[in-house]
Design an enzyme around this catalytic site. Structure first.
Site, PDB file in Angstrom:
ATOM      1  CE1 TYR A  98     -76.195 -23.272  13.242  1.00 33.29           C
ATOM      2  CE2 TYR A  98     -76.656 -21.065  14.070  1.00 33.29           C
ATOM      3  CZ  TYR A  98     -76.389 -21.916  13.020  1.00 33.29           C
ATOM      4  OH  TYR A  98     -76.282 -21.422  11.734  1.00 33.29           O
ATOM      5  CE  LYS A 120     -72.890 -22.340  12.142  1.00 30.43           C
ATOM      6  NZ  LYS A 120     -72.259 -22.732  10.880  1.00 30.43           N
TER       7      LYS A 120
HETATM    8  P1  NAP Z   1     -79.353 -26.298   5.172  1.00 28.33           P
HETATM    9  O1  NAP Z   1     -80.165 -25.849   4.022  1.00 28.33           O
HETATM   10  O2  NAP Z   1     -79.996 -27.013   6.302  1.00 28.33           O
HETATM   11  O3  NAP Z   1     -78.128 -27.182   4.612  1.00 28.33           O
HETATM   12  C1  NAP Z   1     -77.198 -27.735   5.462  1.00 28.33           C
HETATM   13  C2  NAP Z   1     -76.108 -28.366   4.644  1.00 28.33           C
HETATM   14  O4  NAP Z   1     -75.141 -28.928   5.550  1.00 28.33           O
HETATM   15  C3  NAP Z   1     -76.633 -29.512   3.790  1.00 28.33           C
HETATM   16  O5  NAP Z   1     -76.043 -29.431   2.513  1.00 28.33           O
HETATM   17  C4  NAP Z   1     -76.152 -30.756   4.530  1.00 28.33           C
HETATM   18  O6  NAP Z   1     -75.808 -31.838   3.684  1.00 28.33           O
HETATM   19  C5  NAP Z   1     -74.858 -30.250   5.139  1.00 28.33           C
HETATM   20  N1  NAP Z   1     -74.469 -31.096   6.269  1.00 28.33           N
HETATM   21  C6  NAP Z   1     -75.084 -31.252   7.456  1.00 28.33           C
HETATM   22  N2  NAP Z   1     -74.427 -32.147   8.218  1.00 28.33           N
HETATM   23  C7  NAP Z   1     -73.363 -32.571   7.484  1.00 28.33           C
HETATM   24  C8  NAP Z   1     -72.298 -33.482   7.707  1.00 28.33           C
HETATM   25  N3  NAP Z   1     -72.195 -34.145   8.862  1.00 28.33           N
HETATM   26  N4  NAP Z   1     -71.381 -33.665   6.723  1.00 28.33           N
HETATM   27  C9  NAP Z   1     -71.468 -32.988   5.549  1.00 28.33           C
HETATM   28  N5  NAP Z   1     -72.461 -32.116   5.282  1.00 28.33           N
HETATM   29  C10 NAP Z   1     -73.389 -31.902   6.230  1.00 28.33           C
HETATM   30  O7  NAP Z   1     -78.593 -25.077   5.852  1.00 28.33           O
HETATM   31  P2  NAP Z   1     -78.122 -23.660   5.262  1.00 28.33           P
HETATM   32  O8  NAP Z   1     -79.083 -22.667   5.739  1.00 28.33           O
HETATM   33  O9  NAP Z   1     -77.807 -23.778   3.832  1.00 28.33           O
HETATM   34  O10 NAP Z   1     -76.801 -23.478   6.134  1.00 28.33           O
HETATM   35  C11 NAP Z   1     -75.496 -23.569   5.578  1.00 28.33           C
HETATM   36  C12 NAP Z   1     -74.513 -23.010   6.592  1.00 28.33           C
HETATM   37  O11 NAP Z   1     -74.839 -21.646   6.865  1.00 28.33           O
HETATM   38  C13 NAP Z   1     -74.550 -23.733   7.934  1.00 28.33           C
HETATM   39  O12 NAP Z   1     -73.262 -23.823   8.481  1.00 28.33           O
HETATM   40  C14 NAP Z   1     -75.412 -22.812   8.781  1.00 28.33           C
HETATM   41  O13 NAP Z   1     -75.142 -22.951  10.147  1.00 28.33           O
HETATM   42  C15 NAP Z   1     -74.989 -21.465   8.244  1.00 28.33           C
HETATM   43  N6  NAP Z   1     -75.954 -20.399   8.518  1.00 28.33           N
HETATM   44  C16 NAP Z   1     -77.200 -20.436   7.991  1.00 28.33           C
HETATM   45  C17 NAP Z   1     -78.091 -19.401   8.280  1.00 28.33           C
HETATM   46  C18 NAP Z   1     -79.488 -19.364   7.744  1.00 28.33           C
HETATM   47  O14 NAP Z   1     -80.229 -18.459   8.132  1.00 28.33           O
HETATM   48  N7  NAP Z   1     -79.892 -20.245   6.875  1.00 28.33           N
HETATM   49  C19 NAP Z   1     -77.682 -18.356   9.109  1.00 28.33           C
HETATM   50  C20 NAP Z   1     -76.395 -18.350   9.628  1.00 28.33           C
HETATM   51  C21 NAP Z   1     -75.528 -19.379   9.301  1.00 28.33           C
HETATM   52  P3  NAP Z   1     -76.809 -33.077   3.374  1.00 28.33           P
HETATM   53  O15 NAP Z   1     -78.147 -32.506   3.019  1.00 28.33           O
HETATM   54  O16 NAP Z   1     -76.127 -33.776   2.237  1.00 28.33           O
HETATM   55  O17 NAP Z   1     -76.859 -33.912   4.625  1.00 28.33           O
END
Ligand code: NAP
Length: 246
Positions: A154, A158
């Protein structure tokens, strides 16, 4: 305001992406809500936006798939003729310690998080270049800046996104296209829900502000970078992390 702007948000059915889609629509943008598996959730946010008088459409695409991403971009451009804002938000985790991490888990995370953003930028770049304007915002992570035990795949994806952001920013700068990254800290979503209470406590201790962030905090940063207020900002990484990376 983003009135009339065409925005694409990947992974916008759930979590951070969903809130970004909601906020962009509230600012007047037409939002293409990309989803992979969560069709119902994507249709729900489209319905919510539409009921509030906005415009949105859900389109399925696996961002990890080069050809599917190309078809997705074509579908968007055939209908809307341009794209003004591209938010590469789709992301997954497959955490494990390095000695136990499978090749598949490493590849899957790189394919979705890093190649996925490349696919979208690649397939929309011609349109951006023709328009001579646009904003590309890649959602990175503090893990890409600091590293994180159990997240070699991951964190690599990133960190890679930051290199991608800066290179594309340099390539497209003269065409008035700004490319930036947002690096969220720890945000309450499905991705972080499975953490134990103990892990949460330990984590909060590492955040100067002492608490996790919410999806709105990230969406606010994206809306800023998507707007005219960020017209002279490119190649930057905006940390939204309660002070973790200061
Ligand atoms: P999440 O709730 O797990 O949601 C992930 C999203 O990514 C879902 O909408 C999922 O779509 C989509 N996704 C996954 N694989 C995909 C693919 N192959 N094609 C298209 N869509 C895909 O995660 P989140 O926390 O909202 O994270 C969103 C972003 O922020 C990510 O890039 C994550 O790495 C980043 N981030 C999050 C955090 C945190 O603390 N939450 C921190 C740093 C960075 P489906 O459900 O439709 O499959």
């Amino acid at each position: 305001m983003l009135t009339g702007k065409i925005a694409v948000v990947t992974g916008a059915g759930r979590g951070i992406g969903r809130e970004i889609a909601r906020r962009l629509a509230e600012c007047g943008a037409v939002v293409i809500v990309n989803y992979h598996g969560s069709k119902e959730a994507a249709l729900e946010i489209v319905k919510e936006i539409t009921e509030k008088g906005g415009t949105a459409e859900a389109i399925q695409c696996d961002v990890a798939d080069f050809e599917a991403s190309e078809a997705f971009a074509k579908q968007v451009l055939d209908k809307y003729k341009r794209v003004d804002i591209l938010v590469n938000n789709a992301g997954i985790t497959r955490d494990n310690l390095i000695m136990r991490m499978s090749e598949q888990d490493y590849e899957d995370v790189l394919d979705t998080n890093l190649k996925g953003a490349f696919h979208m930028i690649r397939h929309f770049s011609r349109s951006f270049l023709k328009q001579r304007s646009g904003k590309i915002i890649n959602i990175s992570s503090v893990s890409g800046l600091l590293g994180n035990p159990g997240q070699a795949n991951y964190a690599a994806s990133k960190a890679g996104l930051i290199g991608l952001t800066k290179s594309v920013a340099r390539e497209l700068a003269s065409r008035n296209i700004q490319v930036n990254a947002v690096a969220p800290g720890f945000i309450e979503t499905d991705m972080t829900k499975s953490m134990t209470e103990e892990a949460r406590k330990e984590l909060s201790g590492r955040i100067p502000m002492g608490r996790m962030g919410n999806t709105g905090n990230i969406a606010d940063a994206v809306v800023f970078l998507a707007g005219t207020g960020a017209d002279y900002i490119t190649g930057q990484v905006l940390c939204v992390d309660g002070g973790m990376c200061m």
